[in-house]
Design a protein around this motif. Structure first.
Motif, short mmCIF file in Angstrom:
data_model
loop_
_atom_site.label_atom_id
_atom_site.label_comp_id
_atom_site.label_asym_id
_atom_site.label_seq_id
_atom_site.Cartn_x
_atom_site.Cartn_y
_atom_site.Cartn_z
N GLU A 163 0.90 -1.25 0.03
CA GLU A 163 -0.13 0.15 0.17
C GLU A 163 0.83 1.30 -0.06
N GLY A 164 2.14 1.07 -0.13
CA GLY A 164 3.07 2.21 -0.31
C GLY A 164 3.45 2.82 0.95
N ILE A 165 3.19 2.10 2.11
CA ILE A 165 3.63 2.42 3.51
C ILE A 165 5.11 2.19 3.61
N ASP A 166 6.05 3.38 3.97
CA ASP A 166 7.25 3.42 4.20
C ASP A 166 7.47 2.75 5.47
N CYS A 167 8.13 1.39 5.75
CA CYS A 167 8.03 0.62 6.72
C CYS A 167 9.13 1.07 7.60
N ARG A 168 10.06 2.08 7.25
CA ARG A 168 11.25 2.38 7.82
C ARG A 168 10.57 3.45 8.97
N ASN A 169 9.62 4.02 8.80
CA ASN A 169 8.96 5.26 9.48
C ASN A 169 7.73 5.08 10.26
N TYR A 170 7.55 5.76 11.16
CA TYR A 170 6.31 5.82 11.94
C TYR A 170 5.22 5.57 11.04
N ARG A 222 -2.67 -1.53 12.60
CA ARG A 222 -2.93 -3.01 12.77
C ARG A 222 -1.62 -3.98 11.95
N GLY A 223 -0.85 -3.13 11.47
CA GLY A 223 0.13 -3.82 10.68
C GLY A 223 0.00 -4.00 9.28
N LEU A 224 0.92 -4.40 8.48
CA LEU A 224 0.95 -4.26 7.02
C LEU A 224 -0.57 -5.34 6.53
N THR A 225 -1.23 -4.87 5.53
CA THR A 225 -2.09 -5.64 4.96
C THR A 225 -1.86 -6.94 4.37
N GLU A 226 -0.61 -7.08 3.50
CA GLU A 226 -0.24 -8.25 3.11
C GLU A 226 0.25 -9.23 4.17
N VAL A 227 0.68 -8.79 5.24
CA VAL A 227 1.06 -9.65 6.21
C VAL A 227 -0.12 -10.34 6.93
N ARG A 228 -1.14 -9.24 7.34
CA ARG A 228 -2.45 -9.84 8.04
C ARG A 228 -3.03 -10.93 7.06
N ARG A 229 -2.97 -10.70 5.72
CA ARG A 229 -3.69 -11.55 4.82
C ARG A 229 -3.02 -12.98 5.01
N LEU A 230 -1.78 -12.90 5.19
CA LEU A 230 -1.14 -14.20 5.05
C LEU A 230 -1.48 -15.00 6.40
N PHE A 231 -1.49 -14.35 7.58
CA PHE A 231 -1.91 -14.76 8.83
C PHE A 231 -3.33 -15.03 8.87
N VAL A 261 3.85 3.00 18.38
CA VAL A 261 2.96 3.46 17.28
C VAL A 261 2.88 2.12 16.41
N ASN A 262 4.01 1.57 16.11
CA ASN A 262 3.85 0.21 15.30
C ASN A 262 4.85 -0.68 15.88
N TYR A 263 4.51 -2.05 15.76
CA TYR A 263 5.79 -3.04 15.89
C TYR A 263 6.77 -2.73 14.67
N ASP A 264 7.81 -3.61 14.50
CA ASP A 264 8.64 -3.43 13.43
C ASP A 264 8.30 -3.75 12.02
N LYS A 265 7.94 -2.87 11.29
CA LYS A 265 7.27 -3.34 9.95
C LYS A 265 8.30 -3.59 9.00
N LEU A 266 9.46 -3.20 9.22
CA LEU A 266 10.72 -3.93 8.24
C LEU A 266 10.69 -5.54 8.48
N ASN A 267 10.40 -5.95 9.79
CA ASN A 267 10.43 -7.42 9.81
C ASN A 267 9.16 -7.90 9.02
N TYR A 268 8.14 -7.15 9.15
CA TYR A 268 6.96 -7.74 8.46
C TYR A 268 7.25 -7.75 6.89
N ARG A 313 8.38 -10.77 2.09
CA ARG A 313 9.39 -10.96 0.80
C ARG A 313 9.98 -12.71 0.81
N PHE A 314 10.36 -13.01 1.91
CA PHE A 314 10.57 -14.41 2.18
C PHE A 314 9.47 -15.36 1.92
N LEU A 315 8.46 -15.31 2.45
CA LEU A 315 7.30 -16.15 2.51
C LEU A 315 6.04 -15.33 2.04
N PRO A 316 5.85 -15.29 0.58
CA PRO A 316 5.07 -13.99 0.10
C PRO A 316 3.49 -14.57 0.05
#
Lengths: 427, 427
Positions: B64-71, B76-85, B291-298, B303-306
């Motif tokens: 969705e174009g969120i910069d995972c480095r920043n606040y 809720r966390g990244l959509t693509e990761v929520r979809r996978l879970f 604000v968020n947990y580590d979005k770069l780790n999401y 990327r590893f398990l798409p």
């Protein structure tokens, strides 16, 4: 305000017309600029790009040979990272415990633990009291106040002067046994920009408190966030950890810090510095909450910033990006508002914020006018408990996230809003 | 135990001498082997090596174009990761909130919130009750019990049968208004290895509870951790989320999961699945905690398990490493102990544990003897509230971390310890 009144009386109608014209022009520009969040800009984030591919293939062992990919029983976090935070905070590495990506979470957890279990074994859990109170220097960090509000803590506002809140006032308040603590950003304050004086730090560390479990939540979020190579003497924060220990109050202080504004706000690392007793109690509860925070992120950070020299060099690059924004804002305020006597502001030499104190009763209106012209500011009052600034004066300016080329426009809008709000009030 | 007694009576002295000889030999070998922790071995970690250099230079934007480095303000966390879970747990992505590297921390936080604020607005905070109780299927996950113990919760043990605890027993217990919940690992249980039957899941979802704020802490830690490509029908866990919603009890269920045993235990990602009301309440408190947990780790993980296909393929590789250990242990127990009638055990088709039920009164002694021979097991009793197994019978075997080539030796030690302990008891 005398100057302002004279000016308004003599020139108001013509000037106001001009301001309204500008206001309309800005509205038509359909701007969408934001000075509301203490958020690094893209160029600042680029400084840490290396982190995106660290630690790198086959690199997962800490200096003590811990496999950072796996569970581990060392609850405190990697030694090399604790050592680095120790240098940053001038606290022994043994008194550092690492956290996840947010020091605020460590602070929140420490409060939660105090509520559920008491700050140390033997103390009454704070949730068992009908009422507890906290000293809240204002303006302060809005998130701190929201946390305390949710926990039902009565917040006692204490005004921040040029060297922090008045030590005598705090000493007096601490005589109330219901006053269980103080929560503050002691260096380059959010949003005051103020660094606490040695006298104040000494008072906090040494004063008698009626509550034996009085706690200082020392959110040292901007400990190394200098805008200038040579910090002013008044920006040198006295070492509260040592002072409290020397006074026999080593359990009183909980210090928090992170790399949120060093590397990546969303993906940094954090720590708490505290006495051994406080750490033991933290770990007693925390060990059943999680085995470890992300040790690979510790490793990633220590590979990128292996020592204080690297950190200092890195923070110089951050400062080079931030400083022009701060200086430009100060310049505009000085040129446009100082001669009129419209408000007051700090000129911080570090941190993330400029706090502008508008003429009383104008802050909300100014923020509203800015919003209408397309510039979002932190809501007026946010820096006060329950979002209520009794003077309706303080406005937090957070210039980091905006592009440097947008700042002149933002400040033009801001100055227009201030002048309009004052004119409305005086007319 | 009849078989055992006969055997001992007839052959004890000669056999015992032999056992003692083996015992002494093992002691002299000065072994240091460990079957105590559900910890992946190095080969399992190697499967995720790619993560060590992900997301990689210039890769920091979510779909969705969120910069995972920043606040970021999407709590809720990244959509693509929520979809996978969501796919993993068979729950809509909208009902997933992401956490940090430990689902246990999300569970701990949910309990803490219930204690300080009540599970949802309008409910009494649990810390205000003199006593609350939880249903605890045993054997269970020791960390769950430690958390409840620290919070002063009275734990009611309910024995786990071949399809989980008895639904009727649970239905009865839930008639007590002080019983505020149940905490369990419903699939490939820790350490029971049991997956809950559809009847049980249905009961939990549908039953009447005297407490209107009854909560099911559903720690689905091993949801995709199959040892075989074709899971048994009895290992198909019914969907408690859907069943509870259909029964009008959608707020009752809190589901937890993580990648701790998918990628890296120390550096994975986690989630909670819950009703919108539960999520809103979680975020109401949590938004001032971080604000968020580590979005770069999401991002790194996605990327590893798409997608689920990648996850399934990855879990097959994990199973290939784990399965031989489980099968070998089962083989040895079947060959060495079954003919003697010495104890009983499960043959799990997933998860991380084999639970061996020793003849009553022998577990502590067996663990002690193993330790003396150089093999560390989880302390006997750990899988029970207050570390007390009334039968002194259950022993958790966690074979993942040991090298496959060490398992024969470990099992030789274990079988020797069991035989010795039984012999001692019967002599």
């Amino acid at each position: 305000m005398d100057t302002a009144k004279n000016y308004i009386n003599e020139e108001l109608s013509g000037e106001k017309e001009l301001l309204l014209k500008k206001y309309k022009e800005f509205r038509e520009m359909d701007l969408s600029l934001d000075l509301s969040r203490g958020k690094p800009c893209a160029a600042q984030l680029e400084l840490s790009s290396e982190l995106l591919s660290l630690p790198g293939k086959d690199d997962y062992l800490s200096e003590e040979g811990i496999d950072c990919r796996n569970y581990d029983t060392d609850l405190r976090g990697l030694t090399e990272v604790r050592r680095l935070f120790g240098e940053m905070l001038e606290v022994p590495a043994d008194n550092i415990v690492l956290g996840g990506n947010a020091s605020l979470a460590l602070l929140h957890d420490a409060l939660t633990r105090a509520f559920l279990f008491g700050p140390l074994p033997g103390f009454t859990p704070w949730c068992k009291y009908d009422k507890i109170k906290f000293i809240c220097p204002v303006p302060g960090y809005d998130w701190h106040f929201h946390v305390l509000e949710q926990l039902g803590v009565e917040m006692i506002s204490v005004k921040t002067g040029p060297a922090g809140p008045d030590p005598e006032e705090i000493r007096e308040l601490a005589k109330d046994p219901a006053v269980k603590g103080i929560i503050c950003v002691p260096k380059y304050g959010n949003p005051s920009g103020i660094t606490y004086s040695e006298e104040l730090v000494r008072t906090l560390a040494e004063m008698e408190t009626a509550a034996p479990d009085f706690r200082i939540f020392w959110d040292n979020a901007y400990c190394i966030h200098h805008l200038y190579d040579e910090p002013d003497k008044q920006d040198q924060l006295a070492n509260i950890f040592d002072l409290a220990a020397a006074a026999g109050h080593e359990d009183r202080v909980l210090i928090f810090a992170s790399t949120s504004k060093v590397t990546f706000p969303g993906a940094g690392i954090s720590c708490m510095a505290a006495s051994e007793a406080n750490i033991q109690e933290m770990l007693r509860i925390r060990k059943y909450r999680l085995v470890n925070y992300d040790k690979l992120n510790y490793l990633r950070h220590i590979r990128f910033l292996p020592d204080m020299e690297a950190v200092t060099e890195h923070m110089r690059k951050q400062a080079a990006l931030l400083r022009p924004k701060f200086e430009y804002i100060d310049e505009v305020l000085t040129r446009e508002l100082k001669p009129l006597g419209y408000g007051d502001w700090n000129t911080p030499r570090g941190g993330y914020f400029i706090c502008y104190y508008a003429p009383k009763g104008c802050a909300k209106r100014i923020v509203r006018l800015c919003k209408e012209m397309g510039v979002t500011l932190t809501p007026a009052g946010a820096a006060y408990p329950h979002d209520h600034d009794p003077d309706d004066s303080a406005i937090r300016l957070a210039p980091s996230f905006a592009d440097m080329e947008d700042i002149p426009l933002v400040m033009d809008v801001f100055v227009t809003a201030v002048k309009l709000a004052v004119a409305e009030k005086e007319s």
